[in-house]
Design a protein around this motif. Structure first.
Motif, PDB file in Angstrom:
ATOM      1  N   LYS A 146      30.922  49.838  41.179  1.00 38.46           N
ATOM      2  CA  LYS A 146      31.506  49.298  39.954  1.00 38.46           C
ATOM      3  C   LYS A 146      31.588  47.784  40.061  1.00 38.46           C
ATOM      4  O   LYS A 146      31.991  47.243  41.094  1.00 38.46           O
ATOM      5  CB  LYS A 146      32.905  49.879  39.738  1.00 38.46           C
ATOM      6  CG  LYS A 146      33.620  49.371  38.491  1.00 38.46           C
ATOM      7  CD  LYS A 146      35.014  49.977  38.386  1.00 38.46           C
ATOM      8  CE  LYS A 146      35.744  49.479  37.145  1.00 38.46           C
ATOM      9  NZ  LYS A 146      37.131  50.024  37.071  1.00 38.46           N
ATOM     10  N   LEU A 147      31.209  47.090  38.986  1.00 34.83           N
ATOM     11  CA  LEU A 147      31.307  45.639  38.950  1.00 34.83           C
ATOM     12  C   LEU A 147      32.445  45.260  38.015  1.00 34.83           C
ATOM     13  O   LEU A 147      32.376  45.502  36.810  1.00 34.83           O
ATOM     14  CB  LEU A 147      29.999  45.016  38.464  1.00 34.83           C
ATOM     15  CG  LEU A 147      29.945  43.480  38.516  1.00 34.83           C
ATOM     16  CD1 LEU A 147      29.990  42.987  39.954  1.00 34.83           C
ATOM     17  CD2 LEU A 147      28.701  42.962  37.805  1.00 34.83           C
ATOM     18  N   GLU A 148      33.500  44.688  38.583  1.00 34.48           N
ATOM     19  CA  GLU A 148      34.647  44.269  37.789  1.00 34.48           C
ATOM     20  C   GLU A 148      34.586  42.769  37.507  1.00 34.48           C
ATOM     21  O   GLU A 148      34.131  41.983  38.330  1.00 34.48           O
ATOM     22  CB  GLU A 148      35.959  44.587  38.512  1.00 34.48           C
ATOM     23  CG  GLU A 148      36.255  46.063  38.635  1.00 34.48           C
ATOM     24  CD  GLU A 148      37.689  46.325  39.071  1.00 34.48           C
ATOM     25  OE1 GLU A 148      38.135  47.481  38.951  1.00 34.48           O
ATOM     26  OE2 GLU A 148      38.368  45.378  39.527  1.00 34.48           O
ATOM     27  N   THR A 149      35.066  42.393  36.328  1.00 32.34           N
ATOM     28  CA  THR A 149      35.234  40.990  35.970  1.00 32.34           C
ATOM     29  C   THR A 149      36.730  40.727  35.843  1.00 32.34           C
ATOM     30  O   THR A 149      37.409  41.381  35.057  1.00 32.34           O
ATOM     31  CB  THR A 149      34.539  40.667  34.638  1.00 32.34           C
ATOM     32  OG1 THR A 149      33.140  40.972  34.750  1.00 32.34           O
ATOM     33  CG2 THR A 149      34.707  39.198  34.282  1.00 32.34           C
ATOM     34  N   VAL A 150      37.241  39.793  36.645  1.00 30.73           N
ATOM     35  CA  VAL A 150      38.691  39.565  36.668  1.00 30.73           C
ATOM     36  C   VAL A 150      38.984  38.071  36.554  1.00 30.73           C
ATOM     37  O   VAL A 150      38.193  37.222  36.954  1.00 30.73           O
ATOM     38  CB  VAL A 150      39.332  40.127  37.960  1.00 30.73           C
ATOM     39  CG1 VAL A 150      39.166  41.630  38.026  1.00 30.73           C
ATOM     40  CG2 VAL A 150      38.740  39.470  39.203  1.00 30.73           C
ATOM     41  N   TRP A 151      40.143  37.777  35.976  1.00 33.71           N
ATOM     42  CA  TRP A 151      40.682  36.423  35.945  1.00 33.71           C
ATOM     43  C   TRP A 151      41.812  36.346  36.963  1.00 33.71           C
ATOM     44  O   TRP A 151      42.683  37.224  37.006  1.00 33.71           O
ATOM     45  CB  TRP A 151      41.212  36.085  34.556  1.00 33.71           C
ATOM     46  CG  TRP A 151      40.136  35.918  33.523  1.00 33.71           C
ATOM     47  CD1 TRP A 151      39.534  36.903  32.799  1.00 33.71           C
ATOM     48  CD2 TRP A 151      39.544  34.687  33.112  1.00 33.71           C
ATOM     49  NE1 TRP A 151      38.592  36.373  31.944  1.00 33.71           N
ATOM     50  CE2 TRP A 151      38.575  35.007  32.108  1.00 33.71           C
ATOM     51  CE3 TRP A 151      39.719  33.353  33.471  1.00 33.71           C
ATOM     52  CZ2 TRP A 151      37.805  34.041  31.485  1.00 33.71           C
ATOM     53  CZ3 TRP A 151      38.950  32.386  32.844  1.00 33.71           C
ATOM     54  CH2 TRP A 151      38.005  32.728  31.863  1.00 33.71           C
ATOM     55  N   TYR A 152      41.792  35.324  37.792  1.00 26.52           N
ATOM     56  CA  TYR A 152      42.791  35.212  38.853  1.00 26.52           C
ATOM     57  C   TYR A 152      43.504  33.866  38.756  1.00 26.52           C
ATOM     58  O   TYR A 152      42.937  32.878  38.257  1.00 26.52           O
ATOM     59  CB  TYR A 152      42.131  35.365  40.222  1.00 26.52           C
ATOM     60  CG  TYR A 152      41.090  34.311  40.543  1.00 26.52           C
ATOM     61  CD1 TYR A 152      41.433  33.151  41.249  1.00 26.52           C
ATOM     62  CD2 TYR A 152      39.768  34.469  40.142  1.00 26.52           C
ATOM     63  CE1 TYR A 152      40.492  32.182  41.548  1.00 26.52           C
ATOM     64  CE2 TYR A 152      38.817  33.497  40.433  1.00 26.52           C
ATOM     65  CZ  TYR A 152      39.179  32.361  41.129  1.00 26.52           C
ATOM     66  OH  TYR A 152      38.242  31.400  41.413  1.00 26.52           O
ATOM     67  N   PRO A 153      44.739  33.773  39.213  1.00 25.89           N
ATOM     68  CA  PRO A 153      45.480  32.506  39.169  1.00 25.89           C
ATOM     69  C   PRO A 153      44.803  31.458  40.054  1.00 25.89           C
ATOM     70  O   PRO A 153      44.337  31.759  41.146  1.00 25.89           O
ATOM     71  CB  PRO A 153      46.868  32.872  39.726  1.00 25.89           C
ATOM     72  CG  PRO A 153      46.947  34.351  39.620  1.00 25.89           C
ATOM     73  CD  PRO A 153      45.552  34.872  39.763  1.00 25.89           C
ATOM     74  N   SER A 154      44.776  30.220  39.571  1.00 23.80           N
ATOM     75  CA  SER A 154      44.104  29.155  40.308  1.00 23.80           C
ATOM     76  C   SER A 154      44.976  27.917  40.415  1.00 23.80           C
ATOM     77  O   SER A 154      45.738  27.593  39.503  1.00 23.80           O
ATOM     78  CB  SER A 154      42.783  28.784  39.622  1.00 23.80           C
ATOM     79  OG  SER A 154      42.188  27.668  40.246  1.00 23.80           O
ATOM     80  N   GLN A 155      44.816  27.210  41.537  1.00 23.26           N
ATOM     81  CA  GLN A 155      45.528  25.964  41.748  1.00 23.26           C
ATOM     82  C   GLN A 155      44.662  24.733  41.459  1.00 23.26           C
ATOM     83  O   GLN A 155      45.106  23.605  41.653  1.00 23.26           O
ATOM     84  CB  GLN A 155      46.032  25.904  43.192  1.00 23.26           C
ATOM     85  CG  GLN A 155      47.010  27.023  43.517  1.00 23.26           C
ATOM     86  CD  GLN A 155      47.598  26.886  44.902  1.00 23.26           C
ATOM     87  OE1 GLN A 155      47.922  25.792  45.345  1.00 23.26           O
ATOM     88  NE2 GLN A 155      47.738  28.005  45.597  1.00 23.26           N
ATOM     89  N   LEU A 156      43.446  24.946  40.997  1.00 26.92           N
ATOM     90  CA  LEU A 156      42.621  23.805  40.615  1.00 26.92           C
ATOM     91  C   LEU A 156      43.222  23.123  39.395  1.00 26.92           C
ATOM     92  O   LEU A 156      43.788  23.792  38.519  1.00 26.92           O
ATOM     93  CB  LEU A 156      41.192  24.260  40.321  1.00 26.92           C
ATOM     94  CG  LEU A 156      40.350  24.654  41.543  1.00 26.92           C
ATOM     95  CD1 LEU A 156      39.016  25.214  41.107  1.00 26.92           C
ATOM     96  CD2 LEU A 156      40.159  23.473  42.472  1.00 26.92           C
ATOM     97  N   PRO A 157      43.114  21.797  39.286  1.00 22.72           N
ATOM     98  CA  PRO A 157      43.763  21.056  38.187  1.00 22.72           C
ATOM     99  C   PRO A 157      43.358  21.563  36.809  1.00 22.72           C
ATOM    100  O   PRO A 157      42.168  21.704  36.519  1.00 22.72           O
ATOM    101  CB  PRO A 157      43.269  19.618  38.404  1.00 22.72           C
ATOM    102  CG  PRO A 157      42.935  19.542  39.853  1.00 22.72           C
ATOM    103  CD  PRO A 157      42.436  20.903  40.230  1.00 22.72           C
TER     104      PRO A 157
END
Length: 433
Positions: A146-157
């Motif tokens: 299975k190929l999942e597409t997820v959004w994850y929290p980021s610390q990039l500006p």
């Protein structure tokens, strides 16, 4: 204008339109291309494909000169039919497009081939010649992951969330008590989180190799290494009109590497059943992604037991003998761009920098190889413009007695090589588990 009309027709085609599919692949590997155009004013048609390359002047797939395979008009001129046949091609995955009237701005995909892929800004048609290497890239009748597409929290500006793709092996959902080793697989300059699952065919490669027992079941994480963009073009509602570009200077300043563990690894290890020890982690990438992989492993010597560098960009101006001057120049240029962002196009934030990632390279290598990785893998084509850089890095490893596996192939800086390197790399991972 003619190109626009043809592309518009593609959008309204039904599955019936593909009843006669092109191209036709013969058992001996010869491929027949057929194109029907309703425009009698077109005088020349050529096929441009990954199967038909000259040696590149710059060694990069982005800049390779491709020999044009001329098509012949068949039937009556007003019928608009064009055709050509290749020589026998080795088994592989190939991309192509049609160029009209010797105009490199008048290029179209194959209207009779539903199989499309995006490579940076180019949309290409594709086909597979079976019977060998190409079988690794085909959709076979095997258990599928299975190929999942997820959004994850980021610390990039300016990027509170970023996007990545995650491959889960076929038995992941059913075997709920099992924990899996994990490969972090990184793209090249101009790429994004879609690159390896699109041009790289990573899902098909893993499904087929796991089913055949040629590699261990594993989770594969494919983040977006472009620090200027939250996600692949067209997938970010905050920045929907961004155009893909091969230029990625900002991603060579340490920002991606310095936030990788806080952003990507922490999210993956909290969400997925992955093992977290060094023996169960691998990192690999192509070109810019190899630069990221190289310094992620070097700055975190206890993190990855398997490191893969495909056509690696091993030098980032900052870690050369002229590093101080380069660092100052980069900081000056990018500061101006950040201050006057409106003049240089959209961005979600300032340029993230952490040049310490690339400094003290000799000491970091010594720390990394004091408890050496189980596999340190380097692969590159004999015609790749980065080969001289890679050879110099190998001499550094050799002088210090740092062991590695080296795979030199034919060809240059192309997906054909990178897919093959992945096929060679995967069976070497997690072999002690």
């Amino acid at each position: 204008m003619r190109t626009g009309i043809i592309i518009a027709l593609l959008a309204v085609m039904t599955p019936l339109a593909y009843a006669y599919r092109t191209p036709q692949v013969a058992p001996d590997g010869r491929v027949t291309f057929t194109l029907h155009l309703d425009d009698e004013d077109i005088d020349e048609v050529h096929v441009i494909g990954s199967f038909n390359k000259n040696k590149s002047l710059l060694g990069s797939g982005l800049f390779s000169r491709q020999r044009k395979l001329e098509m012949e008009r068949v039937g009556k001129e007003e019928e608009g039919n064009w055709r050509t046949v290749t020589e026998a091609l080795p088994s592989d995955f190939y991309t192509y497009s049609f160029e009209l009237d010797d105009d490199d701005e008048n290029v179209i995909m194959d209207p009779m081939n539903p199989d499309k892929v995006r490579d940076i800004a180019d949309s290409l048609s594709w086909f597979i010649v079976p019977g060998g290497m190409g079988d690794n890239f085909a959709d076979r009748d095997v258990p599928h992951g299975k190929l999942e597409t997820v959004w994850y929290p980021s610390q990039l500006p300016g990027m509170e969330k970023r996007r990545m793709k995650v491959y889960l092996p076929p038995d992941y959902s059913d075997n709920t008590t099992r924990r899996y080793p994990v490969l972090y697989l990184l793209h090249g300059s101009g790429g994004d989180e879609d690159a390896w699952s699109g041009c790289g065919r990573v899902v098909q490669i893993l499904d087929n190799m796991i089913s055949d027992g040629r590699c261990r079941p594993m989770v594969v994480v494919m983040p977006n290494g472009n620090v200027d963009l939250r996600s692949a073009p067209g997938s970010d509602p905050r920045n929907p009109d961004v155009k893909p570009s091969a230029k990625n200077l900002n991603s060579m300043m340490g920002g991606f590497e310095s936030t990788f563990f806080q952003d990507v690894v922490s999210y993956v290890e909290s969400r997925y059943r992955v093992k977290t020890d060094k023996k169960s982690r691998a990192v690999a990438g192509l070109s810019l992604g190899a630069l990221h992989s190289m310094f992620l492993a070097m700055n975190n010597p206890d993190a990855f037991d398997y490191v893969g560098l495909f056509s690696p960009q091993t030098v980032n101006g900052v870690n050369t003998k002229h590093g101080g001057k380069v660092k100052g120049l980069i900081e000056s240029v990018t500061s101006v761009k950040d201050d006057f962002r409106g003049l240089f196009g959209k961005s979600t934030g300032g340029t993230p920098r952490d040049f310490t990632i690339y400094e003290n390279m000799d000491k970091k290598l010594a720390d990394e190889f004091s408890n050496p990785p189980a596999l340190y893998y380097i692969a590159i084509g004999s015609d790749d413009s980065l080969k001289g850089m890679t050879d110099e890095y190998r001499r550094l490893l050799d002088r210090n007695g740092y062991r590695y596996v080296y795979n030199e192939s034919e060809g240059d800086h192309t997906w054909q090589n990178w897919r093959r390197y992945l096929v060679d790399f995967l069976p070497r991972l997690f072999v002690a588990h």
